[in-house]
Design a protein around this motif. Structure first.
Motif, short mmCIF file in Angstrom:
data_model
loop_
_atom_site.label_atom_id
_atom_site.label_comp_id
_atom_site.label_asym_id
_atom_site.label_seq_id
_atom_site.Cartn_x
_atom_site.Cartn_y
_atom_site.Cartn_z
N GLU A 49 1.15 -1.59 -0.01
CA GLU A 49 0.13 0.38 0.03
C GLU A 49 0.48 1.44 0.20
OE1 GLU A 49 -3.85 -1.80 2.73
OE2 GLU A 49 -2.26 -0.83 3.26
N LEU A 50 2.10 1.21 1.07
CA LEU A 50 3.26 2.41 0.62
C LEU A 50 3.35 2.65 0.00
CD1 LEU A 50 4.56 4.37 2.73
CD2 LEU A 50 6.29 2.96 2.99
N ILE A 51 3.71 1.72 -0.89
CA ILE A 51 4.47 1.56 -2.73
C ILE A 51 3.76 2.23 -3.63
CG2 ILE A 51 5.53 1.20 -4.65
CD1 ILE A 51 7.05 -0.87 -2.09
N ARG A 52 2.25 1.35 -4.17
CA ARG A 52 1.17 2.17 -4.27
C ARG A 52 0.82 3.77 -4.39
NH1 ARG A 52 -3.18 -1.53 -3.68
NH2 ARG A 52 -3.72 -0.63 -2.39
N THR A 53 0.88 4.25 -3.00
CA THR A 53 0.40 5.37 -3.06
C THR A 53 1.22 6.00 -3.27
OG1 THR A 53 -0.73 4.93 -0.42
CG2 THR A 53 -0.72 6.78 -0.61
N ILE A 54 3.10 6.41 -2.92
CA ILE A 54 4.15 6.62 -3.14
C ILE A 54 3.90 6.92 -4.63
CG2 ILE A 54 6.42 7.02 -3.08
CD1 ILE A 54 6.62 5.78 -0.68
N ASP A 55 3.88 5.48 -5.46
CA ASP A 55 3.49 5.91 -6.77
C ASP A 55 3.09 6.86 -7.45
OD1 ASP A 55 5.12 3.90 -6.96
OD2 ASP A 55 3.50 2.45 -7.92
N ARG A 56 1.46 6.89 -6.62
CA ARG A 56 0.44 7.70 -6.95
C ARG A 56 0.52 8.96 -6.81
NH1 ARG A 56 -5.30 5.45 -6.16
NH2 ARG A 56 -4.71 3.35 -7.33
N VAL A 88 -7.40 12.24 -4.90
CA VAL A 88 -7.03 11.72 -5.86
C VAL A 88 -6.34 10.64 -6.05
CG1 VAL A 88 -5.39 12.52 -7.56
CG2 VAL A 88 -7.01 14.51 -6.78
N VAL A 89 -5.68 10.26 -4.93
CA VAL A 89 -4.65 9.64 -4.68
C VAL A 89 -4.91 8.60 -3.67
CG1 VAL A 89 -2.17 8.65 -3.77
CG2 VAL A 89 -2.32 10.92 -4.79
N LEU A 90 -5.82 8.74 -2.89
CA LEU A 90 -6.25 7.79 -1.77
C LEU A 90 -7.26 7.55 -2.13
CD1 LEU A 90 -5.22 9.27 1.53
CD2 LEU A 90 -4.41 8.07 0.09
N GLU A 91 -8.56 8.31 -2.90
CA GLU A 91 -9.93 7.88 -2.92
C GLU A 91 -10.25 8.04 -4.72
OE1 GLU A 91 -12.63 11.32 -1.53
OE2 GLU A 91 -11.23 10.96 0.42
N ASP A 92 -9.09 8.56 -5.61
CA ASP A 92 -9.03 7.86 -6.84
C ASP A 92 -10.14 9.04 -7.61
OD1 ASP A 92 -8.32 7.76 -8.88
OD2 ASP A 92 -8.84 5.50 -9.45
N SER A 93 -9.56 10.53 -7.07
CA SER A 93 -11.29 11.18 -7.27
C SER A 93 -11.70 11.66 -8.98
CB SER A 93 -11.66 12.03 -6.64
OG SER A 93 -10.51 12.86 -6.77
N LEU A 94 -10.44 11.37 -8.90
CA LEU A 94 -9.92 11.40 -10.81
C LEU A 94 -10.77 10.18 -11.79
CD1 LEU A 94 -7.64 14.64 -10.46
CD2 LEU A 94 -9.78 14.75 -11.09
N LEU A 96 -1.47 6.10 -12.95
CA LEU A 96 -0.99 7.01 -12.87
C LEU A 96 0.35 5.88 -12.17
CD1 LEU A 96 -2.10 10.16 -10.47
CD2 LEU A 96 -0.71 10.26 -12.56
N GLU A 97 -0.12 4.35 -12.02
CA GLU A 97 0.67 3.55 -11.07
C GLU A 97 1.66 2.44 -12.18
OE1 GLU A 97 -1.35 0.53 -8.98
OE2 GLU A 97 -2.17 2.55 -7.97
N GLU A 98 0.41 2.57 -13.53
CA GLU A 98 0.87 2.35 -14.57
C GLU A 98 2.44 2.64 -15.29
OE1 GLU A 98 -0.70 1.18 -18.93
OE2 GLU A 98 -2.30 1.30 -17.38
N HIS A 99 1.87 4.23 -15.17
CA HIS A 99 3.21 5.11 -16.47
C HIS A 99 3.96 4.78 -15.15
CE1 HIS A 99 4.51 9.31 -17.16
NE2 HIS A 99 4.87 8.33 -17.55
N MET A 100 4.23 5.03 -13.65
CA MET A 100 5.11 4.49 -12.83
C MET A 100 6.33 2.94 -12.47
SD MET A 100 7.50 6.35 -10.63
CE MET A 100 8.78 5.54 -10.14
#
Lengths: 122, 835
Positions: free
Chosen positions: B726-733, B765-771, B777-781
């Motif tokens: 979860e940490l890495i996914r959150t930082i990725d975003r 945007v990051v935690l609730e993915d409102s956009l 973003l994760e894929e890009h990273m």
């Protein structure tokens, strides 16, 4: 009287980096040669020495144009120097030496003051 | 000379605000000020109390500092309860002494109401108001599995969030048929309930507790009047507040029928030398249980004590906008349509989870009230209509319809009257903002500094920015976002153009979207954008001329034209053998050697032509480039963590190395620093980094957008108790969102402060993915991670790229004549004088 000069061969076309500069050693000291393939003329040569720091670094600056004037930005303190006249855009009282440059076959030649070898010998 | 004494009883948010106001006023010079606080801590932010369980400390929540109090010459008596007031002699009694006063301010706040239920005195029955209460809840929660909050109002749901943060199965028990009965209607309450239950909080409405007994499967059992029961390990009562008026009552001041110290429009009680402000005060039979009206009272009283009889407290708007357990809830004015003749317009989208209701006047011209659940984006506009009595449009329903169904865009700042309140925390109107701009403030930052707008709860940030931009434009100040004379776009817009059109070279971009040849501003920006998008080698022919010299030669140019070299040492962990190699290389090339602040080693004084040779040796020893020259990840600093440290609770070094290996090489608008601490002692100083990670018993807390250096900024707590993944996914975003949206040379701290909606928006945007861009973003990273290459390894292996490192292309043996050296403290350093 115009001092005597000669056209010194400093490098070949393969040494140039498009949109950027390289440094060459001449009898007149270190010189930066820039190659801007999308301009006419495409070759410029100015002193490699940054007058603000005294370091030999100008060939490593970013090139571009400001109000259409071709320039290089010093990589140290970011002043811009005209590639045509050598004048510093931020401080017009400062000017670096410029050199006529031409392409001779595959050779790049700079016009530098001639050092009178006979007089050195004498 | 201080001749008179002013005593303030109570050191909560309102009491503190009063002191801030009063100390800045002329009358402060006439008074010696004494403050009594019952709690042992200085005033803190009760509105954000649940953050205490998310890793915030008292220091994070504190409103002021002890230093501030002493600078103001205030005598501070914390942990000292006032026991009586002798009004005839104007003396205050505490167990430690008697204090004479000339003016007395009661800011005693409120206490939680505990319903008179048999068994409510059980040790695991608690309340939610002070930090001490929270410590008691935390203590009770250890060894507990479930927790119940009695009361489904605003504070009750906050308390439920706190229980969830503590890892308990949380229940909410409400006597009324719906949640937040004061602010919401049936449909709104039902939607809120649905959303909260989805988050794992169980809601029980229409439950009256008859008594609390010993439980069978848990510590306690709550028995309800309908014969049902609920077992739980702890109970938090949050069934409303009562004004703390005991002291005033005992001293014979006028008290309301249902409690509260009676005050007039200037906050004076029935005794002209005693004043009351905040939740303990009763104005026209009303108690105000929100912080903004308390602040208004504090300002009114400060004015009154300065002899200003013009300002008066005339009631307060009780509209609220908040996020409860992550769910937007808004309530404005007459939300229940109690005004005679009021009519309703409702919009209810159960699919999207949005509910909006407008209450409008009989003639359909003014907005009386509103309810919002699930999406507060309409709140600011509706509030402005309601507060300022702005005439509604012909089809008022457009205000709450989605834009796709003909909904109107938000109310433009131009439509607001001068008197419109923009920031209610600091009472800043649109007129105040215009005055500030006319007095010379020319950007958002200076308006904020001048007016204090948006420096309270921050809820008005987006609105403030709109007003400022609009007013600046009206005054002919061009709010130019252009990068430079070559591109009429901001960095974010250019990023978009590159990404959407698949542009891979600077020339294509400037031909299609710019003019001229470019310059040292736009070229590196575009170079960075191209690298962020496509991750090609920065020395690929097309990219070389775009880079600053440091990027071009992958080292940091120093004042004499030589370079410094910083190999990557992930997490600051290095084997003795590698350390020896660094020493050997430095010795061979006579490089000045210094340890950096980021747990690495910096080697100074290499000439251009030495760089590839030096790197060949470093690479052979297993080193990679450290990107110290790039606008990219620098280091991930770490403490030694649970592997060695007695206090460490997680493997901070392991996580630091993992993060460093993941994000190394990523090109960003500016440099990015990270750190990982193995416990709350925070030895890695993570909270001063762009991304700070602090280990908890259950995982990792993530802090974002901190900064050290010239403009220090404490990082904000972003998410708690994350697993490694979860940490890495959150930082990725967050990282990718920053890369995509920040301006040129904008560090994460400034980026976040300028982001409309700030931290809350970033969380959405990051935690609730409102956009809806989280996956992208994760894929890009992931794509960047997959295409990582050590730039130095690629460069030394490629003869063409190595050619770039010739000092003079026609004279390989010629050394740079300007480099003169001297020796100082056993190492070589340049002699050259700089400009």
């Amino acid at each position: 009287m115009k001092p005597r000069t000669r056209w010194e061969a400093v490098c070949t076309v393969d040494d140039l980096v498009p949109e950027s500069g390289i440094a060459v050693w001449t009898e007149d000291g270190p010189v930066a040669v820039f190659y801007l393939p999308h301009r006419l003329p495409a070759l410029f040569a100015i002193s490699h020495t940054d007058p603000f720091s005294g370091a030999n670094v100008l060939a490593r600056g970013i090139t571009g144009d400001l109000k259409r004037e071709p320039v290089v930005a010093s990589p140290l303190y970011k002043q811009h120097f005209s590639l045509r006249t050598g004048v510093c855009l931020e401080d017009e009282s400062v000017r670096v030496k410029t050199y006529p440059v031409l392409l001779d076959g595959n050779q790049i030649r700079l016009e530098v003051p001639e050092i009178r070898r006979d007089s050195i010998a004498a | 000379m201080s001749t008179k004494t002013l005593i303030v009883v109570g050191n909560g948010m309102v009491g503190h605000h009063f002191l801030e106001q009063f100390c800045a006023s002329p009358a402060a010079a006439d008074f010696q000020i004494i403050v009594f606080g019952e709690e042992k801590q200085l005033a803190y932010d009760r509105v954000h109390l649940s953050e205490y369980f998310g890793g915030s400390t008292h220091a994070d929540l504190a409103m002021g500092t002890v230093e501030w109090y002493s600078e103001q010459g205030i005598q501070l008596h914390l942990n000292e309860q006032v026991t009586g007031i002798d009004r005839d002699n104007q003396v205050l009694e505490t167990p430690r002494g008697s204090y004479r006063y000339d003016e007395l301010v009661l800011a005693t706040g409120s206490y939680p109401f505990v319903p008179p239920i048999q068994g409510n005195d059980h040790p695991h029955c608690l309340v939610y108001r002070t930090l001490d209460d929270l410590d008691a809840i935390r203590a009770s929660a250890s060894g507990a599995r479930t927790g119940v909050v009695v009361g489904g109002g605003l504070l009750g749901l906050e308390a439920a969030n706190a229980l969830k943060c503590l890892g308990l199965e949380a229940h909410v028990v409400e006597f009324a048929p719906r949640l937040m009965p004061v602010q919401l209607d049936t449909d709104g309450g039902a939607l809120l309930r649905h959303k909260i239950e989805e988050l794992g909080v169980q809601v029980h409405t229409e439950k009256a507790t008859t008594d609390i007994t010993e439980g069978e499967d848990a510590r306690l059992r709550m028995n309800f009047s309908d014969q049902s029961f609920l077992e739980t390990d702890l109970i938090v009562f949050s069934a409303g507040i009562r004004p703390q008026d005991a002291l005033a009552r005992a001293s014979g001041l006028a008290i309301g029928e249902r409690g509260g110290i009676v005050i007039d429009n200037h906050c004076a009680t029935s005794d002209p030398h005693i004043h009351a402000i905040g939740e303990c005060a009763l104005w026209e039979q009303k108690i105000f249980g929100l912080v903004a009206p308390g602040y208004t009272m504090a300002r009114t009283l400060s004015a009154a004590l300065n002899g200003d009889r013009e300002s008066a407290f005339t009631g307060a708007d009780m509209s609220t906008k908040l996020k409860l357990l992550g769910v937007d809830v808004g309530s404005i004015g007459d939300a229940h349509a109690q005004t005679p003749g009021a009519r309703n317009i409702r919009f209810n989208d159960e699919q999207a989870g949005h509910y909006r209701r407008m209450v409008i006047s009989e003639d359909g011209k003014t907005l009386l009230g509103a309810i919002l659940v699930g999406d507060n984006s309409h709140y600011d506009t509706l509030l402005q209509y309601a507060l300022n009595g702005i005439t509604l449009p012909e089809n008022p329903e457009t205000l709450i319809l989605p834009e796709s169904q003909g909904g109107a865009p938000a109310l433009g700042p131009d439509a607001l009257p001068e008197t419109a309140s923009i920031c209610s925390c600091h009472n800043v109107t649109k007129g105040d903002i215009c005055t500030a701009i006319d007095a010379g403030c020319s950007d958002l930052g200076s308006v904020k500094a001048e007016t204090k707008a948006s420096t309270g709860c921050g809820g008005c940030t987006a609105l403030l920015k709109n007003v400022v931009d609009c007013e600046l434009e009206k005054r002919g100040v061009e709010v130019s976002k252009d990068l430079c004379e070559h591109f009429p776009y901001s960095r974010q817009e250019l990023f978009h153009l590159v990404k959407v059109n698949g542009i891979r070279t600077f020339r294509t971009l400037i031909r299609q979207h710019g003019t001229g040849q470019g310059c040292d501003i736009c070229k590196p920006v575009v170079g960075s954008i191209l690298a962020s998008c496509w991750n090609e080698h920065i020395l690929a022919t097309d990219h070389v001329p775009l880079q600053d010299t440091n990027d071009t030669f992958m080292a940091n140019m120093q004042k004499n034209g030589t370079y410094s070299i910083v190999p990557r040492i992930p997490g600051g962990e290095i084997t003795p053998d590698k350390l020896i190699v660094l020493g050997q290389v430095a010795k061979e090339y006579d490089l000045y050697t210094k340890i950096t602040g980021g747990q690495r080693v910096d080697l100074f004084g290499a000439t251009l032509s030495q760089l590839p040779e030096i790197w060949e040796k470093l690479i052979a020893a297993g080193f990679e480039t450290g990107h110290a020259y790039g606008k990219s990840l620098r280091t991930v600093k770490s403490c030694v963590g649970s592997t060695w440290c007695r206090y460490g609770v997680q493997d901070s070094v392991g996580m630091a190395i993992r993060l460093e290996d993941r994000y190394k090489g990523l090109r960003a608008p500016h440099k990015v620093k990270m750190a990982v601490s193995g416990c709350t002692r925070e030895c890695a100083e993570a909270q001063s980094k762009d991304f700070g990670v602090i280990a908890t018993e259950n995982g990792w807390n993530l802090y974002v957008c901190g900064n050290g250096g010239m403009r220090p900024r404490h990082a904000d707590l972003f998410a708690t108790d994350l697993s490694d993944e979860e940490l890495i996914r959150t930082i990725d975003r967050v990282v990718m969102f920053y890369v995509r949206t920040a301006d040129r040379l904008q560090r994460t701290s400034v980026w976040m402060e300028n982001l409309e909606g700030g931290l809350d928006y970033l969380k959405q945007v990051v935690l609730e993915d409102s956009l809806g861009i989280g996956a992208e973003l994760e894929e890009h990273m992931e794509g960047i991670v997959d295409t990582y290459q050590c730039e130095w390894k690629t460069a030394v292996e490629d003869p063409e790229k190595r050619k770039r490192f010739r000092e003079f292309v026609n004279a390989p043996s010629q050394t740079d004549p300007v480099q003169e050296w001297t020796v100082e403290r056993g190492q070589r350093r340049p002699v050259l004088e700089s400009a």
